[in-house]
Enzyme design. Structure first.
Site, short mmCIF file in Angstrom:
data_model
loop_
_atom_site.label_atom_id
_atom_site.label_comp_id
_atom_site.label_asym_id
_atom_site.label_seq_id
_atom_site.Cartn_x
_atom_site.Cartn_y
_atom_site.Cartn_z
CD GLU A 120 -5.60 12.12 -10.83
OE1 GLU A 120 -5.49 10.88 -10.77
OE2 GLU A 120 -6.51 12.70 -11.43
NE ARG A 142 -4.21 0.23 -5.06
CZ ARG A 142 -4.16 1.42 -5.68
NH1 ARG A 142 -3.52 1.54 -6.82
NH2 ARG A 142 -4.73 2.47 -5.15
CE LYS A 156 -5.66 9.89 -4.51
NZ LYS A 156 -5.07 10.51 -5.67
P1 ATP Z 1 -6.63 6.02 -5.25
O1 ATP Z 1 -6.98 4.80 -6.04
O2 ATP Z 1 -6.70 5.85 -3.79
O3 ATP Z 1 -7.29 7.26 -5.73
P2 ATP Z 1 -4.40 6.56 -6.84
O4 ATP Z 1 -3.56 5.42 -7.27
O5 ATP Z 1 -5.32 7.15 -7.83
O6 ATP Z 1 -5.10 6.19 -5.49
P3 ATP Z 1 -2.40 8.55 -6.98
O7 ATP Z 1 -2.45 9.90 -6.40
O8 ATP Z 1 -2.48 8.40 -8.43
O9 ATP Z 1 -3.54 7.72 -6.26
O10 ATP Z 1 -1.18 7.72 -6.40
C1 ATP Z 1 0.13 8.21 -6.23
C2 ATP Z 1 1.03 7.02 -6.08
O11 ATP Z 1 0.66 6.25 -4.95
C3 ATP Z 1 0.96 6.10 -7.28
O12 ATP Z 1 2.27 5.65 -7.58
C4 ATP Z 1 0.10 4.97 -6.80
O13 ATP Z 1 0.40 3.79 -7.49
C5 ATP Z 1 0.48 4.91 -5.32
N1 ATP Z 1 -0.56 4.29 -4.51
C6 ATP Z 1 -1.87 4.65 -4.40
N2 ATP Z 1 -2.53 3.80 -3.59
C7 ATP Z 1 -1.62 2.89 -3.15
C8 ATP Z 1 -1.68 1.74 -2.29
N3 ATP Z 1 -2.81 1.37 -1.70
N4 ATP Z 1 -0.54 1.05 -2.07
C9 ATP Z 1 0.61 1.41 -2.65
N5 ATP Z 1 0.74 2.48 -3.46
C10 ATP Z 1 -0.36 3.20 -3.73
MG MG Z 2 -4.22 7.52 -9.79
#
Ligand code: ATP
Ligand code: MG
Length: 541
Positions: free
Chosen positions: A31, A256, A266
């Site tokens: 995102e 994760r 983030k």
């Molecule tokens: P955050 O919670 O840090 O904002 P998010 O999941 O909202 O992270 P996205 O941009 O939606 O961030 O994530 C893009 C991809 O990366 C998604 O498939 C998400 O599941 C994966 N992802 C995010 N954080 C992790 C993590 N700590 N370990 C593995 N995959 C991750």
């Molecule tokens: Mg997300």
């Protein structure tokens, strides 16, 4: 082809063997609301890595269904970070590319009697959703006619209503044990300017509804995501089955990556940047990929870490020390050696005249790395901590009357410690042993300690920066991060460095002997040596 190395690859192989898919297609779905962090490196490793392994393709899919938080700045940074990691995507796709089709599918659901316009406010929806043990209550708007729903939904799209006044909900089952299936909202009204579609839309699809559609439209075979989406899979499948997607993409969840002493959300990282706790998104203490890159951590080491940590189905916290050990292993094998003295103590070799060049080993772990020339001389600097007036037993560094070897050069004996006004040691006066030159030592003297040094005549001033973790302890469930910030996460020293480091390429990584792995960078006229990772797993005082 190699064996499946994790449960996702096993599923992919079964799907291929049983003819459910021919070519693998995945997507990496960030995102664009912030910078990528090391957790995303794990997701990339899974998304790009699985496609690569099976000769398939991986799209870069920007999940931009949330217009108020998304920015083009983040889109650009995400692209740069993925390239830096060494991955290349097939198509670059945005959820917003599909907004028209996603809308058409919503009308289709209405026509099928599978979606309805609800006048409940977000609070009322929440209040009637039930709990894990109690079913929800059906909305009084649930049984509107198809015609009325269609008219109202079109009016929502045309901008007739305010934010939150109405929404579109899937008509599934208010008593489902899975809360996500209790008539979830699939469209909301939001009068916001989108970073790509501008003001074209004032209604936006919800992630859970849009994602399966976007996956299907891209031809994704395996939609890989993290475990928190496991409970959302029934809704993902409901959308695909109800809309008749064939072949239907398959969602698979993995754990994760969580690391001790780091926070990866983030939202939290954004707070650190906004409050000025760090210099920016790319501060070398940040777990963002931009920060890790700036820190000098090679992308290869990050990939290696993801591979070694493995892809699993159970959430766990990984020790930050493990990550550092992988980085250290990589740099030990790749980084040239150099010398810098963090806290310089002058040394005069009273019996040495002239100058000569010694052969300094570039990297003893590589067979053909060879040596380079380093100027030796009468005046040197050694580390203040390498001399003791009051040494403990078995002290191998320099003491009065004791011997130690200067790395790749000579053995010296310390004869005198010149003291300043306050009794502090100002200078050491030493004798060098001419027959002890490294590689040709006939002196018969045993010197156990080997000290790093720089030539006082040719060395350059450097600012050496060492870092600690941003967070103080390893536990992080339910704690307020701001109370756990490490107030001293950066230490700066005035160091003396070999001139070789000043001439080295910007950004290159070195092992500074007995000090750690450092990246060379120049700020204005200052040579900065910025710590990548310490030499051993002992923490800074
Ligand atoms: P955050 O919670 O840090 O904002 P998010 O999941 O909202 O992270 P996205 O941009 O939606 O961030 O994530 C893009 C991809 O990366 C998604 O498939 C998400 O599941 C994966 N992802 C995010 N954080 C992790 C993590 N700590 N370990 C593995 N995959 C991750
Ligand atoms: Mg997300």
């Amino acid at each position: 082809m190699s064996e499946p190395s994790n449960f996702i690859e096993q599923i992919v192989e079964e799907d291929k063997a049983e003819g459910r898919i021919s070519a693998v297609r995945t997507r990496f779905p960030p995102e664009p609301n912030g910078y990528l962090h090391i957790g995303h490196a794990k997701a990339m490793f899974v998304d790009f890595g699985t496609a690569e392994k099976y000769g398939g393709k991986c799209n870069l899919f920007f999940d931009d269904t949330n217009p108020s938080k998304e920015k083009t700045e983040f889109v650009d940074a995400i692209r740069a970070d993925i390239r830096w990691m060494g991955y290349s995507w097939d198509k670059e796709v945005y959820a917003s590319d599909f907004f028209d089709t996603i809308y058409d599918y919503a009308e289709k659901l209405i026509l099928m009697g599978k979606a309805f316009v609800c006048d409940y406010s977000p609070e009322e929806i929440k209040a009637t959703r039930g709990t894990l043990t109690e079913p929800g209550q059906e909305s009084p708007y649930r049984n509107r006619s198809v015609e009325e729903n269609l008219r109202l939904f079109r009016e929502m799209k045309a901008g007739k209503y305010q934010d939150g006044e109405k929404c579109l909900r899937a008509k599934i089952d208010m008593s489902s044990p899975n809360v996500n299936l209790r008539d979830p909202v699939i469209y909301r009204i939001l009068h916001a300017t989108h970073h790509r579609t501008g003001d074209k839309w004032c209604i936006y699809p919800m992630y859970d509804y849009a994602h399966p559609i976007c996956d299907f439209l891209q031809g994704v075979t395996h939609s890989l995501c993290t475990l928190e989406f496991e409970d959302h899979r029934p809704l993902y499948d409901w959308v695909g089955v109800t809309l008749g997607f064939s072949p239907k993409p398959r969602q698979i969840e993995f754990a994760r990556l969580n690391l001790t002493n780091l926070v990866m959300s983030k939202r939290y990282l954004k707070k650190l940047v906004e409050e000025g706790s760090v210099r920016g998104w790319d501060d070398p203490r940040m777990p963002t990929l931009a920060g890790l890159r700036n820190r000098g951590i090679p992308a290869e080491a990050i990939k290696d870490f993801c591979a070694r940590a493995g892809v699993t189905k159970a959430n766990a916290e990984c020790e930050i020390g493990y990550f550092e050990a992988v980085v250290r292993d990589y740099l030990n094998a790749h980084a040239p050696r150099a010398m810098a003295v963090v806290d310089p103590l002058p040394v005069v070799l009273t019996n040495y005249e002239g100058e000569e060049e010694i052969d300094f080993e570039i990297n003893q772990t590589q067979e053909n790395a060879g040596t380079r020339k380093v100027k030796f001389g009468k005046k040197l600097f050694i580390e203040r901590a390498d001399f003791s007036l009051d040494p403990p037993p078995k002290y191998h560094r320099l003491k009065l009357g004791g011997y130690a070897r200067l790395k790749n050069a000579y053995i010296v004996r310390c004869d005198e410690a010149v003291r300043g006004e306050n009794g502090e040691v100002k200078e050491l006066r030493c004798t060098y042993i001419s027959e002890s030159r490294s590689g040709n030592d006939t002196s018969g003297i045993k010197a156990k300690g080997v000290l790093h040094w720089v030539n006082a005549e040719t060395c350059v001033d450097a600012e050496l920066r060492q870092y600690e973790h941003l967070l103080l302890d390893a536990e992080y469930a339910g704690q307020d991060f701001s109370e756990r910030m490490n107030p001293h996460s950066e230490h700066i020293f005035a160091a003396k460095a070999e001139p070789y480091l000043a001439q080295a390429e910007e950004g290159e990584a070195f092992q500074l002997m007995r000090t750690g792995y450092y990246k060379k960078c120049t700020e204005g006229n200052t040579l900065v040596l910025s710590e990548i990772v310490s030499l051993k797993d002992n923490f800074h005082p």
